[in-house]
Design an enzyme around this catalytic site. Structure first.
Site, short mmCIF file in Angstrom:
data_model
loop_
_atom_site.label_atom_id
_atom_site.label_comp_id
_atom_site.label_asym_id
_atom_site.label_seq_id
_atom_site.Cartn_x
_atom_site.Cartn_y
_atom_site.Cartn_z
N ARG A 104 19.06 -15.63 29.30
CA ARG A 104 20.33 -14.96 29.59
C ARG A 104 20.11 -13.48 29.79
NH1 ARG A 104 25.53 -15.46 25.62
NH2 ARG A 104 24.19 -14.25 24.23
N THR A 108 24.23 -8.86 32.31
CA THR A 108 25.22 -9.63 33.07
C THR A 108 25.58 -10.96 32.42
OG1 THR A 108 23.53 -10.80 34.38
CG2 THR A 108 24.28 -8.65 35.19
N ASP A 200 21.58 -16.25 16.84
CA ASP A 200 20.80 -16.75 17.97
C ASP A 200 19.93 -17.91 17.49
OD1 ASP A 200 18.28 -16.90 19.70
OD2 ASP A 200 19.51 -15.52 20.87
N ASP A 203 16.07 -17.47 18.02
CA ASP A 203 15.47 -16.50 17.10
C ASP A 203 15.38 -17.05 15.68
OD1 ASP A 203 15.08 -14.63 19.05
OD2 ASP A 203 16.88 -13.47 18.60
#
Length: 209
Positions: A104, A108, A200, A203
């Site tokens: 990602r 944006t 996340d 992560d």
């Protein structure tokens, strides 16, 4: 929501709560994701076709049910999808595997592809796409579009957590692909993360930032 199945089994919800806790270790998070994946796989494959075959038990011959029809492809959206993939392969070790590498863009939030590999006969198989988080849905939409381009015709999407915004976007782009998730959280924050969420997933699974 139409086309969305929330898997609210007590074991799934219990394990998800532990995963949400910021104090849960990397090893614990990874193990729990693998365990939940097995439970999610159980639900997403609930309607697989069966046919009777003759076998011999130690006592007599009988007609017993076995899987028939389409074989499976598990399509992992890298990198976090691999956490769900491992648990699903525990349950269906004969499944073929596809990998869709997407990240990602931090500015944006659009999905950028960096890797793609899928079985040649994917058109003849049920494809189950796995990614722990359905947040903006940019990666999920792109992954399913890529798999359809390769020939996949029957797809299902499995995630651990979803945001209402992601569900709406995904269903708008791919209304033919049902979603299976353990929970639909409140919303996305300004950075595109699911809240309350669990952070996340990649992560936390790999101990990176």
């Amino acid at each position: 929501m139409d086309g969305v199945t929330v898997i609210d089994h007590p074991l799934v919800q219990h394990k998800l709560t532990i995963m949400r806790d910021k104090e849960t270790s990397t090893a614990g998070f990874r193990q729990l994701l693998r365990e939940i994946a097995t439970l999610l796989c159980y639900e997403v494959t609930r309607d697989l076709e069966l046919s009777l075959t003759e076998i011999e038990t130690p006592l007599e011959t009988m007609q017993a049910p076995m899987l028939t029809g389409k074989k499976l492809v598990f399509a992992s959206v890298l990198r976090a999808g691999n956490g769900l993939l491992e648990g699903m392969l525990d349950l269906v070790p004969s499944a073929r595997v596809a990998h869709v590498g997407l990240y990602r863009d931090p500015k944006t939030l659009t999905a950028v592809e960096y890797y793609f590999k899928a079985p040649d006969d994917i058109a003849d198989r049920l494809t189950i796409v796995v990614d722990p988080m359905l947040a903006t849905a940019n990666s999920a939409v792109a992954a399913v579009e890529r798999l359809k381009e390769r020939g996949a015709k029957e797809l299902r999407f499995v995630c651990l957590l979803a945001a209402p915004e992601g569900v709406e976007r995904f269903r708008g782009e791919h209304p033919d692909v049902p979603i299976y998730t353990a929970a639909i959280d409140r919303q996305l924050n300004e950075k595109g993360y699911i809240v309350p969420g669990l952070g996340d997933a990649g992560d936390r699974m790999y101990g990176t930032k």
